[in-house]
Design a protein around this motif. Structure first.
Motif, PDB file in Angstrom:
ATOM      1  N   ILE A  57       0.833  -1.203   0.000  1.00  0.00           N
ATOM      2  CA  ILE A  57       0.000   0.000   0.000  1.00  0.00           C
ATOM      3  C   ILE A  57       0.870   1.256   0.000  1.00  0.00           C
ATOM      4  CG2 ILE A  57      -1.664   1.313   1.377  1.00  0.00           C
ATOM      5  CD1 ILE A  57      -2.853  -1.368   2.252  1.00  0.00           C
ATOM      6  N   ALA A  58       1.989   1.194   0.760  1.00  0.00           N
ATOM      7  CA  ALA A  58       2.907   2.343   0.764  1.00  0.00           C
ATOM      8  C   ALA A  58       3.466   2.586  -0.632  1.00  0.00           C
ATOM      9  CB  ALA A  58       4.037   2.101   1.765  1.00  0.00           C
ATOM     10  N   GLN A  59       3.805   1.514  -1.340  1.00  0.00           N
ATOM     11  CA  GLN A  59       4.298   1.673  -2.705  1.00  0.00           C
ATOM     12  C   GLN A  59       3.229   2.253  -3.613  1.00  0.00           C
ATOM     13  OE1 GLN A  59       5.555  -2.346  -3.493  1.00  0.00           O
ATOM     14  NE2 GLN A  59       7.676  -1.938  -2.904  1.00  0.00           N
ATOM     15  N   GLU A  60       1.978   1.763  -3.443  1.00  0.00           N
ATOM     16  CA  GLU A  60       0.883   2.287  -4.257  1.00  0.00           C
ATOM     17  C   GLU A  60       0.702   3.785  -4.008  1.00  0.00           C
ATOM     18  OE1 GLU A  60      -1.271   0.787  -6.480  1.00  0.00           O
ATOM     19  OE2 GLU A  60       0.034  -0.963  -6.455  1.00  0.00           O
ATOM     20  N   LEU A  61       0.704   4.162  -2.730  1.00  0.00           N
ATOM     21  CA  LEU A  61       0.536   5.583  -2.400  1.00  0.00           C
ATOM     22  C   LEU A  61       1.664   6.418  -2.984  1.00  0.00           C
ATOM     23  CD1 LEU A  61      -0.638   5.377   1.326  1.00  0.00           C
ATOM     24  CD2 LEU A  61      -1.944   6.296  -0.590  1.00  0.00           C
ATOM     25  N   HIS A  62       2.895   5.925  -2.847  1.00  0.00           N
ATOM     26  CA  HIS A  62       4.032   6.670  -3.390  1.00  0.00           C
ATOM     27  C   HIS A  62       3.892   6.857  -4.890  1.00  0.00           C
ATOM     28  CE1 HIS A  62       8.010   6.873  -5.329  1.00  0.00           C
ATOM     29  NE2 HIS A  62       8.308   7.701  -4.336  1.00  0.00           N
ATOM     30  N   PRO A  67      27.524   6.438 -12.281  1.00  0.00           N
ATOM     31  CA  PRO A  67      26.421   5.481 -12.135  1.00  0.00           C
ATOM     32  C   PRO A  67      25.172   6.181 -11.600  1.00  0.00           C
ATOM     33  CG  PRO A  67      28.015   5.232 -10.347  1.00  0.00           C
ATOM     34  CD  PRO A  67      28.615   6.190 -11.321  1.00  0.00           C
ATOM     35  N   PRO A  68      23.985   5.707 -12.005  1.00  0.00           N
ATOM     36  CA  PRO A  68      22.753   6.321 -11.512  1.00  0.00           C
ATOM     37  C   PRO A  68      22.570   6.081 -10.016  1.00  0.00           C
ATOM     38  CG  PRO A  68      22.273   4.351 -12.780  1.00  0.00           C
ATOM     39  CD  PRO A  68      23.726   4.610 -12.951  1.00  0.00           C
ATOM     40  N   LYS A  69      21.992   7.050  -9.332  1.00  0.00           N
ATOM     41  CA  LYS A  69      21.745   6.932  -7.899  1.00  0.00           C
ATOM     42  C   LYS A  69      20.322   6.445  -7.672  1.00  0.00           C
ATOM     43  CE  LYS A  69      24.959  10.657  -6.684  1.00  0.00           C
ATOM     44  NZ  LYS A  69      25.119  11.962  -6.003  1.00  0.00           N
ATOM     45  N   ASP A  70      20.174   5.560  -6.685  1.00  0.00           N
ATOM     46  CA  ASP A  70      18.864   4.993  -6.371  1.00  0.00           C
ATOM     47  C   ASP A  70      18.136   5.883  -5.372  1.00  0.00           C
ATOM     48  OD1 ASP A  70      19.548   2.975  -8.004  1.00  0.00           O
ATOM     49  OD2 ASP A  70      19.687   1.414  -6.474  1.00  0.00           O
ATOM     50  N   GLY A  71      17.048   6.500  -5.835  1.00  0.00           N
ATOM     51  CA  GLY A  71      16.180   7.244  -4.938  1.00  0.00           C
ATOM     52  C   GLY A  71      15.055   6.359  -4.451  1.00  0.00           C
ATOM     53  N   ASN A  72      14.096   6.953  -3.749  1.00  0.00           N
ATOM     54  CA  ASN A  72      12.975   6.180  -3.225  1.00  0.00           C
ATOM     55  C   ASN A  72      12.175   5.521  -4.336  1.00  0.00           C
ATOM     56  OD1 ASN A  72      13.579   6.835  -0.573  1.00  0.00           O
ATOM     57  ND2 ASN A  72      12.325   8.692  -0.612  1.00  0.00           N
ATOM     58  N   GLY A  73      12.018   6.237  -5.453  1.00  0.00           N
ATOM     59  CA  GLY A  73      11.232   5.680  -6.547  1.00  0.00           C
ATOM     60  C   GLY A  73      11.874   4.436  -7.129  1.00  0.00           C
ATOM     61  N   ILE A  74      13.180   4.485  -7.385  1.00  0.00           N
ATOM     62  CA  ILE A  74      13.873   3.322  -7.952  1.00  0.00           C
ATOM     63  C   ILE A  74      13.896   2.178  -6.945  1.00  0.00           C
ATOM     64  CG2 ILE A  74      16.115   2.482  -8.752  1.00  0.00           C
ATOM     65  CD1 ILE A  74      16.567   5.182 -10.050  1.00  0.00           C
ATOM     66  N   GLU A 121      11.871  -3.170  -5.473  1.00  0.00           N
ATOM     67  CA  GLU A 121      11.168  -4.039  -4.525  1.00  0.00           C
ATOM     68  C   GLU A 121       9.976  -4.718  -5.199  1.00  0.00           C
ATOM     69  OE1 GLU A 121      10.182  -1.460  -1.323  1.00  0.00           O
ATOM     70  OE2 GLU A 121      12.135  -1.687  -0.327  1.00  0.00           O
ATOM     71  N   ARG A 122       9.277  -4.010  -6.070  1.00  0.00           N
ATOM     72  CA  ARG A 122       8.166  -4.626  -6.796  1.00  0.00           C
ATOM     73  C   ARG A 122       8.671  -5.775  -7.664  1.00  0.00           C
ATOM     74  NH1 ARG A 122       3.270  -2.105  -6.983  1.00  0.00           N
ATOM     75  NH2 ARG A 122       3.135   0.036  -6.233  1.00  0.00           N
ATOM     76  N   ALA A 123       9.747  -5.533  -8.381  1.00  0.00           N
ATOM     77  CA  ALA A 123      10.277  -6.576  -9.266  1.00  0.00           C
ATOM     78  C   ALA A 123      10.791  -7.768  -8.460  1.00  0.00           C
ATOM     79  CB  ALA A 123      11.385  -5.999 -10.143  1.00  0.00           C
ATOM     80  N   THR A 124      11.500  -7.491  -7.374  1.00  0.00           N
ATOM     81  CA  THR A 124      12.053  -8.565  -6.563  1.00  0.00           C
ATOM     82  C   THR A 124      10.960  -9.405  -5.923  1.00  0.00           C
ATOM     83  OG1 THR A 124      13.998  -7.198  -6.091  1.00  0.00           O
ATOM     84  CG2 THR A 124      13.624  -9.085  -4.655  1.00  0.00           C
TER      85      THR A 124
END
Length: 375
Positions: free
Chosen positions: A182-187, A336-343, A348-351
């Motif tokens: 749900i937290a991911q959905e809200l984000h 290299p690209p930096k991982d923010g909250n979105g990435i 986490e969704r893919a994993t």
């Protein structure tokens, strides 16, 4: 009053067992003495021993081992004085079961051995009417069976407690996973729509004075994005509240809504192209939703950070996996690209589905996000 009632009830239950057992053992022993002419007749000492054995059970929950030894002594004295056989053993049996069940297994078995050995040796020392070997073995077997029954009862309780603990842990784990989802959905919902609203609001403010007629599309896009956000937020909050309201009118976000997502993003000034390879087909709900949210969050990152004019969404339907790739033509960057909250959320969704998500730089330096989701 409400706080005193449980205490009164607990005291009543605590007194009930020894009181009832006193009546049963005293009454049963007196009844047995009527036909036991070869045994010592009932007297006040017998009553005292029965009262001590049954009455000690009042402290059984707080001092189980001490109560066990009180019942061992009172029962042993009763047996060595050759009072009539009767329910005198009940207090000892209850104490043994409670002690072993509470985890004091050694004390329980020592109590059983002490009572049996004291009975056999006491009869030898006091030269009481000796029993045959068969009777001695029979009594010993009964005591051993008593101990094993208590162990079985303890094992059953432990298995039930372990099963309940495992069930609670599973429920807590599922609740944690649901909160994370749900937290991911809200984000995803908030970040995407607020980003679009922010871009369109900036455009409208820029045009409202110079070209007011061109500000209308930006305001219309703001209206559509805010409405879409409210609908999705209401759906998510409805799940949290577990309300009995009618189900959301829109289905769970999936790749069926890709065209709408592209249109909304395009209205924010980012030209989005979709390239689909393979034969599109129905996907499992979790995978379908994860693919859509990954594309949505990727486009949100492009709108917010990449300063890009165009983005390309590639979807490859394979036999064993679904591959989603999002590229943009944003400002060339190095390192290299930096991982923010979105990435992190996308990964986490893919994993969670057994897949992978990678972020790399294209030859021009823009960001490329690739998610491989197994079917």
């Amino acid at each position: 009053m409400s706080t005193a009632e449980p205490t009164v009830g607990a005291r009543v239950r605590r007194v009930a067992l020894p009181a009832v057992l006193m009546l049963v053992t005293i009454g049963g022993s007196f009844a047995a003495s009527r036909n036991a002419h070869d045994r010592r007749p009932a007297d006040w000492i017998m009553v005292v021993l029965l009262v001590i054995g049954a009455g000690s059970l009042y402290w059984l929950r707080s001092r189980p081992v001490a109560v066990l030894w009180v019942t061992v002594v009172s029962t042993l004295v009763y047996m060595l004085r050759e009072y009539p056989y009767g329910p005198v053993i009940f207090s000892f049996v209850i104490a043994v079961f409670t002690v072993i069940r509470s985890g004091h297994r050694l004390a329980g078995w020592l109590g059983i051995v002490a009572l049996y050995a004291g009975h056999v040796l006491g009869r030898l020392v006091l030269n009481i009417n000796q029993q045959g070997v068969y009777q001695v073995l029979l009594v010993g077997t009964c005591f051993v069976v008593l101990g094993f029954l208590a162990e079985l009862f303890r094992g059953h309780r432990e298995r039930v407690a372990a099963a309940n603990k495992t069930k609670r842990e599973a429920e807590l784990r599922r609740a944690g996973e649901e909160r994370l989802r749900i937290a991911q959905e809200l984000h995803d919902v908030v970040a995407h729509h607020i980003s679009l609203i922010n871009v369109q609001a900036s455009t409208a403010l820029h045009l409202v004075d110079r070209q007011p007629e061109q500000a209308a599309p930006a305001l219309a896009a703001i209206k559509d994005a805010s409405k879409e956000a409210l609908v999705e937020l209401r759906s998510i909050v409805g799940v949290l509240r577990q309300s009995d309201e009618a189900a959301p009118r829109q289905p769970v976000a999936g790749l069926d809504g890709l065209d709408q997502l592209i249109n909304r993003t395009s209205m924010a000034g980012l030209e989005v192209h979709a390239i689909i390879r393979g034969e599109p087909r129905p996907l499992p709900t979790g995978l379908d939703r994860a693919a859509f949210r990954i594309i949505q969050e990727s486009l949100t990152n492009v709108v917010r950070h990449a300063k890009a004019k165009a983005a390309t969404v590639r979807i490859q339907y394979g036999e064993e996996s679904l591959v989603v790739q999002v590229d943009d033509d944003g400002t060339a960057l190095t390192g290299p690209p930096k991982d923010g909250n979105g990435i992190v959320g996308m990964r986490e969704r893919a994993t969670a589905l057994g897949g992978t998500l990678t972020t790399t730089r294209t030859p021009t330096g823009s960001l490329r996000i690739t998610a491989t989701l197994p079917l």
